[in-house]
Design an enzyme around this catalytic site. Structure first.
Site, PDB file in Angstrom:
ATOM      1  CG  ASP A   9      -2.071   1.278   1.178  1.00 55.42           C
ATOM      2  OD1 ASP A   9      -3.526   0.376   1.688  1.00 55.42           O
ATOM      3  OD2 ASP A   9      -2.033   1.982   1.229  1.00 55.42           O
ATOM      4  CG  ASP A 111      -3.613   4.022  -3.121  1.00 61.50           C
ATOM      5  OD1 ASP A 111      -4.094   3.105  -3.725  1.00 61.50           O
ATOM      6  OD2 ASP A 111      -3.535   4.506  -2.593  1.00 61.50           O
ATOM      7  CD  GLU A 112      -5.995  -0.586  -1.116  1.00 64.70           C
ATOM      8  OE1 GLU A 112      -5.616  -1.661  -0.881  1.00 64.70           O
ATOM      9  OE2 GLU A 112      -6.401   0.002  -1.076  1.00 64.70           O
TER      10      GLU A 112
END
Length: 416
Positions: A9, A111-112
């Site tokens: 993350d 973003d993960e």
DNA sequence: TCTGGGGTCCTAGGACCC
DNA sequence: TCTGGGGTCCTAGGACCC
């Protein structure tokens, strides 16, 4: 043998990426070191905070709150508009590094990602060591930090990456659940949101541990299948695989917009809907699907929501046909109240490699499809306003509305 | 709290069929 | 004509995620 899964993350993703971009382009100020935020489009009347710096947290700036609210708390807050193309590039660069350590990568959002490193551990040994290697490489080569959760399934890995930020590796293996996860407030559990927290509270459930120790029959009675899902999650039970490729089936395509001015007339509303249909239609054709269901949604200035949808037999990918249905639905639904937000969505897809031609409209349909294709190509080469329907000229409404074009990769929302 | 925009899945109720 | 019940489809709305 148990699997080993990472959840990676990016910390304050949009803000970190924005800061690095500016440093690389000659700015000397690192906006991560001052109270700053990436915020919604200032052209629109009400943007929101998408990401904030750590110094901004001191002022209690919240992700999701309006820019006005945030500026009240911190008048000197530095605001940067979002730059989505940059975020996609930054995200891709991170995944390129991760790929050197594992082939099973599932991008969960921009973003993960989830990574199945079970096989990689034959080479790298200890999972925490491997997580640290990846974390350090991203930091030194790309300039931003990540938090990595390590466990034996995706749920616990995801919960783990939340334990410590920024720049950290945390484990929640099943044996550590009672110590690391059960004391947390129940709202920290994946899939326990705003509406569920008070319902659980009414049953005396306040922590994830309370939920784990509660009676699943009672949960099922009040929360239906969702109750069983979160009870299993509280026990760390989750078995979905890390989906290797990003090749996933799109179920629906939609665009919506909060209009920059109050819409009071049918004519203006129709133009906004047409503008949304242009974008939805182009994305649909780009996806290679045809749709069999069109829906619209309206939000008025009291924030009351209403929606209508219609299913039909003859699939289409034409802007005109989508618009016909959307406009009809709008006319049937609208009660004349002041409109703040409009949305158009298509779903129920089928492949468009064979076209069902109806006896009645076959020829004109074919012509219309070719026209849509030409418009798409021109817009791809220039931009949306390269070709504009006459009705938009001077209307103050953009000829195409909505985001996510060719470069998007799907965000999975609420499923693992 | 004056609250964006992109998605997914679930549920309840009504229509319709047998 | 009135009655019951099961199955499926459609629609609106709500919940959750990033």
């Amino acid at each position: 043998m148990d699997k080993v899964i990472f959840h990676i993350d990016v910390n304050s993703a949009y803000l970190s990426w924005e800061a690095i971009y500016r440093l690389q382009h000659g700015e000397t100020l690192d906006i991560r070191t001052i109270p700053s935020a990436v915020g919604g489009d200032p052209k629109k009347r009400h943007g929101i905070i998408l990401a904030k710096s750590i110094p901004a947290k001191v002022f209690n700036i919240q992700t999701g709150e309006s820019l006005m609210e945030a500026l009240k708390k911190c008048p000197s807050l530095y605001l940067a508009p979002p730059r989505y193309e940059l975020y996609i590039k930054s995200s891709n660069a991170m995944v390129e590094i991760i790929k050197e350590y594992a082939s099973q990568i599932q991008r969960y959002s921009i973003d993960e990602c989830f990574v199945d490193v079970t096989d990689s551990l034959k080479l790298f040994g200890d999972p925490v060591e491997l997580a640290n290697i990846i974390k350090e490489r991203i930091k030194t080569e790309l300039g931003f930090t990540v938090s990595i959760g390590v466990s034996s399934n995706k749920l616990l890995a995801k919960m783990g990456s939340d334990l410590k930020k920024p720049d950290a590796v945390s484990t929640i293996f099943p044996l550590e659940m009672s110590e690391k996860m059960w004391p947390l407030p129940v709202g920290d559990l994946f899939m326990v949101g705003r509406a569920t927290i008070p319902k659980l509270g009414a049953m005396g459930i306040y922590t994830i541990g309370d939920l784990a120790n509660s009676d699943p029959e009672i949960l099922k009675f009040t929360l239906k299948s969702h109750g069983i899902l979160i009870w299993n999650y509280a026990h760390g039970r989750e078995y979905s695989p890390v989906k290797k490729s990003n090749h996933l089936i799109i179920k629906s395509i939609g665009n919506s917009t909060t209009i920059a001015f109050d819409v009071e007339t049918r004519r203006e509303a129709h133009l906004v809907i047409l503008s949304l249909c242009e974008m939805v239609g182009m994305r649909l054709r780009d996806s290679g699907y045809m749709t069999r269901l069109v829906g619209i949604s309206i939000k008025n200035n009291l924030f009351e929501h209403a929606s209508h949808q219609e299913k039909f037999n003859l699939p289409t990918d034409q802007t005109n046909e989508i618009y016909e249905v959307a406009r009809r639905l709008f006319d049937a639904l609208w009660d004349g109240s002041t409109i703040r937000h409009l949305g158009v969505r298509v779903s129920e897809f089928c492949e468009n490699d064979f076209t069902q031609i109806s006896f009645f409209d076959g020829i004109s349909r074919d012509k219309q499809r070719k026209l849509d294709q030409v418009v798409d190509i021109l817009r791809g080469r220039f931009d949306a306003s390269a070709i504009m329907r006459g009705s938009f000229v001077g209307s103050g409404i953009r000829p195409m509305t909505g985001g996510i074009g060719e470069d998007d990769f799907p965000m999975m929302g609420s499923i693992l």
